[in-house]
Design a protein around this motif. Structure first.
Motif, PDB file in Angstrom:
ATOM      1  N   ILE A 174       0.862  -1.181   0.000  1.00 39.87           N
ATOM      2  CA  ILE A 174       0.000   0.000   0.000  1.00 39.87           C
ATOM      3  C   ILE A 174       0.898   1.230   0.000  1.00 39.87           C
ATOM      4  CG2 ILE A 174      -1.801   1.265   1.242  1.00 39.87           C
ATOM      5  CD1 ILE A 174      -2.500  -1.416   2.629  1.00 39.87           C
ATOM      6  N   LEU A 175       0.572   2.206  -0.846  1.00 43.06           N
ATOM      7  CA  LEU A 175       1.313   3.457  -0.894  1.00 43.06           C
ATOM      8  C   LEU A 175       0.440   4.573  -0.342  1.00 43.06           C
ATOM      9  CD1 LEU A 175       2.797   3.273  -4.507  1.00 43.06           C
ATOM     10  CD2 LEU A 175       3.620   2.150  -2.431  1.00 43.06           C
ATOM     11  N   ARG A 176       1.070   5.479   0.375  1.00 43.60           N
ATOM     12  CA  ARG A 176       0.358   6.655   0.876  1.00 43.60           C
ATOM     13  C   ARG A 176       0.799   7.862   0.059  1.00 43.60           C
ATOM     14  NH1 ARG A 176       0.431   8.894   7.135  1.00 43.60           N
ATOM     15  NH2 ARG A 176      -1.370  10.265   6.964  1.00 43.60           N
ATOM     16  N   ILE A 177      -0.099   8.410  -0.719  1.00 43.43           N
ATOM     17  CA  ILE A 177       0.188   9.553  -1.569  1.00 43.43           C
ATOM     18  C   ILE A 177      -0.572  10.753  -1.016  1.00 43.43           C
ATOM     19  CG2 ILE A 177       0.179  10.456  -3.916  1.00 43.43           C
ATOM     20  CD1 ILE A 177       1.878   7.931  -3.548  1.00 43.43           C
ATOM     21  N   LYS A 178       0.192  11.728  -0.502  1.00 44.88           N
ATOM     22  CA  LYS A 178      -0.403  12.858   0.196  1.00 44.88           C
ATOM     23  C   LYS A 178      -1.282  12.317   1.324  1.00 44.88           C
ATOM     24  CE  LYS A 178      -0.045  15.952  -3.749  1.00 44.88           C
ATOM     25  NZ  LYS A 178      -0.733  16.841  -4.710  1.00 44.88           N
ATOM     26  N   GLN A 179      -2.601  12.544   1.275  1.00 43.51           N
ATOM     27  CA  GLN A 179      -3.473  12.026   2.331  1.00 43.51           C
ATOM     28  C   GLN A 179      -4.311  10.836   1.867  1.00 43.51           C
ATOM     29  OE1 GLN A 179      -3.187  13.133   5.498  1.00 43.51           O
ATOM     30  NE2 GLN A 179      -1.524  14.334   4.605  1.00 43.51           N
ATOM     31  N   GLY A 180      -4.008  10.311   0.682  1.00 43.63           N
ATOM     32  CA  GLY A 180      -4.761   9.176   0.162  1.00 43.63           C
ATOM     33  C   GLY A 180      -3.912   7.920   0.097  1.00 43.63           C
ATOM     34  N   TYR A 181      -4.554   6.810  -0.207  1.00 39.66           N
ATOM     35  CA  TYR A 181      -3.891   5.520  -0.247  1.00 39.66           C
ATOM     36  C   TYR A 181      -4.172   4.854  -1.589  1.00 39.66           C
ATOM     37  CZ  TYR A 181      -3.687   6.371   4.757  1.00 39.66           C
ATOM     38  OH  TYR A 181      -3.454   6.937   5.981  1.00 39.66           O
ATOM     39  N   THR A 182      -3.152   4.157  -2.099  1.00 36.75           N
ATOM     40  CA  THR A 182      -3.310   3.508  -3.389  1.00 36.75           C
ATOM     41  C   THR A 182      -2.458   2.255  -3.446  1.00 36.75           C
ATOM     42  OG1 THR A 182      -3.169   3.855  -5.786  1.00 36.75           O
ATOM     43  CG2 THR A 182      -1.429   4.832  -4.456  1.00 36.75           C
ATOM     44  N   ALA A 183      -2.781   1.395  -4.388  1.00 35.32           N
ATOM     45  CA  ALA A 183      -1.945   0.240  -4.665  1.00 35.32           C
ATOM     46  C   ALA A 183      -0.718   0.687  -5.455  1.00 35.32           C
ATOM     47  CB  ALA A 183      -2.743  -0.782  -5.476  1.00 35.32           C
ATOM     48  N   PRO A 184       0.347  -0.091  -5.465  1.00 34.65           N
ATOM     49  CA  PRO A 184       1.483   0.256  -6.319  1.00 34.65           C
ATOM     50  C   PRO A 184       1.069   0.179  -7.786  1.00 34.65           C
ATOM     51  CG  PRO A 184       1.716  -1.966  -5.474  1.00 34.65           C
ATOM     52  CD  PRO A 184       0.550  -1.363  -4.758  1.00 34.65           C
ATOM     53  N   TYR A 185       1.778   0.927  -8.637  1.00 33.52           N
ATOM     54  CA  TYR A 185       1.449   0.867 -10.054  1.00 33.52           C
ATOM     55  C   TYR A 185       1.630  -0.552 -10.589  1.00 33.52           C
ATOM     56  CZ  TYR A 185       1.808   1.145 -15.054  1.00 33.52           C
ATOM     57  OH  TYR A 185       1.627   0.890 -16.374  1.00 33.52           O
ATOM     58  N   LEU A 186       2.739  -1.197 -10.196  1.00 28.64           N
ATOM     59  CA  LEU A 186       3.024  -2.543 -10.683  1.00 28.64           C
ATOM     60  C   LEU A 186       2.298  -3.573  -9.826  1.00 28.64           C
ATOM     61  CD1 LEU A 186       6.863  -2.168 -11.307  1.00 28.64           C
ATOM     62  CD2 LEU A 186       5.012  -1.909 -12.962  1.00 28.64           C
ATOM     63  N   ILE A 187       1.376  -4.291 -10.422  1.00 27.51           N
ATOM     64  CA  ILE A 187       0.691  -5.389  -9.749  1.00 27.51           C
ATOM     65  C   ILE A 187       0.817  -6.613 -10.658  1.00 27.51           C
ATOM     66  CG2 ILE A 187      -1.478  -6.286  -8.856  1.00 27.51           C
ATOM     67  CD1 ILE A 187      -2.296  -3.532  -8.099  1.00 27.51           C
ATOM     68  N   THR A 188       1.707  -7.498 -10.289  1.00 26.95           N
ATOM     69  CA  THR A 188       1.996  -8.668 -11.116  1.00 26.95           C
ATOM     70  C   THR A 188       0.915  -9.731 -10.999  1.00 26.95           C
ATOM     71  OG1 THR A 188       4.348  -8.228 -10.742  1.00 26.95           O
ATOM     72  CG2 THR A 188       3.771 -10.391 -11.623  1.00 26.95           C
ATOM     73  N   LEU A 189       0.361  -9.872  -9.795  1.00 26.79           N
ATOM     74  CA  LEU A 189      -0.612 -10.934  -9.514  1.00 26.79           C
ATOM     75  C   LEU A 189      -1.840 -10.309  -8.855  1.00 26.79           C
ATOM     76  CD1 LEU A 189       2.016 -13.379  -7.992  1.00 26.79           C
ATOM     77  CD2 LEU A 189       0.976 -13.619 -10.246  1.00 26.79           C
ATOM     78  N   PRO A 190      -2.812  -9.884  -9.655  1.00 22.05           N
ATOM     79  CA  PRO A 190      -3.960  -9.157  -9.085  1.00 22.05           C
ATOM     80  C   PRO A 190      -4.751  -9.949  -8.049  1.00 22.05           C
ATOM     81  CG  PRO A 190      -3.869  -8.871 -11.462  1.00 22.05           C
ATOM     82  CD  PRO A 190      -2.857  -9.908 -11.129  1.00 22.05           C
TER      83      PRO A 190
END
Length: 247
Positions: A174-190
Motif C-alpha cells: 500500500i502506498l500513501r500519496i499525500k493524504q490518500g492511499y493507493t496500490a502500487p502501479y506494478l501489480i503482477t498478480l492481481p
C-alpha cells in the motif's frame, strides 16, 4: 529484550525503518545501494551504536529501493540477510536482467519527480539470502516479528507484523500519496494482491509503516477500496508497453 522504538530513515526514494532494541537492530528492508551510508551513519551518529549491532536486514522483495543495499550492509556490519523462500530469482535469466534495468530506470524516474539527483542504483539481480523465510516464520533473532507472505506487487512480497504492538510494515503493498492511499502501479498478480490486502485488513494493525508515504492507521474503507480498485489483469511494465503499442 523489548523493542524500544521503530525509527524511519529517509532514503533515496523511500523510507527505511529500523527496529531498535537495547542490544540489537533490525532493518525492515534493504533500501537502495545509495542508502547504505545513511543507515550506517544513523547507527553510529544518531544512535551512538557500533554498526555490528545491526543483526538482520530484511529484503521484502527485489526492487531497487528494497533490495539494493542489503549485500553492502552485510559486508559493512556482518548482519544476516533474510528474504522470501523462492526457488528462482525474481530477476531470472536474460528477461529478468532486462526487467531489473527497467526497474532501476523507474526508480530514477521517481527520484527525478522528487527533485533528487542521479545516484548509482545497480545491484546484483540474484540475491542469496542467509536465511529464507515463509508465512508464519519469525525473523531470526527477533521472535516478536512475524513473517506474512503478501504477494501481488511481485510474487514474493513480505510483510512484517509486530504482533505485540500491532504495528505492521507492508513495504509496497500500500502506498500513501499525500493524504490518500493507493496500490502500487506494478501489480503482477492481481488475485494474490487482493488476498494480501484482505490478510492485512483481517489483522487490523493499529499502525502501518509505508515504504512510501510515512506511517498511519488505516480505516476499513481503505482496505475495501484497494480491493475493489485492483485491476483484473496484471499491471506491469510489459503489459503497459504491449497495450500502448497494440492501440
Amino acid at each position: 529484550m523489548d523493542l524500544i522504538d521503530i525509527v524511519g530513515i529517509e532514503g533515496y526514494i523511500q523510507t527505511i525503518y529500523m527496529a531498535v532494541y537495547p542490544d540489537k537492530l533490525l532493518l525492515l528492508d534493504g533500501g537502495c545501494r545509495t542508502d547504505v551510508a545513511k543507515v550506517l551513519d544513523y547507527i553510529k551518529d544518531t544512535l551512538g551504536r557500533p554498526v555490528t549491532d545491526l543483526k538482520v536486514v530484511m529484503v521484502t522483495h527485489m526492487h531497487p529501493d528494497h533490495a539494493g543495499g542489503a549485500v553492502l550492509l552485510k559486508q559493512a556490519t556482518g548482519c544476516l540477510i533474510v528474504s522470501a523462500d523462492k526457488e528462482k530469482p525474481w530477476y531470472f535469466g536474460q528477461a529478468g536482467r532486462d526487467l531489473q534495468m527497467i526497474d532501476i530506470g523507474l526508480s530514477h524516474f521517481v527520484a527525478s519527480r522528487q527533485g533528487k539527483g542521479f545516484e548509482p542504483l545497480w545491484y546484483d539481480p540474484v540475491l542469496v539470502p542467509d536465511i529464507a523465510v515463509k508465512e508464519g516464520d519469525t525473523v531470526p533473532g527477533f521472535a516478536d516479528w512475524e513473517i506474512l507472505e503478501t504477494p501481488g506487487h511481485t510474487d514474493r512480497d513480505l510483510t512484517l507484523w509486530h504482533r505485540p504492538s500491532h504495528v505492521m510494515y507492508t513495504a509496497d503493498l500500500i502506498l500513501r500519496i499525500k493524504q490518500g492511499y493507493t496500490a502500487p502501479y506494478l501489480i503482477t498478480l492481481p488475485d494474490a494482491y487482493r488476498r494480501s490486502v484482505e490478510k492485512v485488513r483481517a489483522l487490523a494493525p493499529k499502525e502501518v509503516l509505508f515504504a512510501h508515504g510515512g506511517r498511519g492507521a488505516l480505516k476499513d474503507k481503505v482496505y475495501l477500496d484497494l480491493i475493489r480498485r485492483t485491476p483484473k489483469e496484471p499491471r506491469t511494465v510489459y503489459h503497459t508497453l504491449q497495450h500502448t503499442f497494440m492501440r
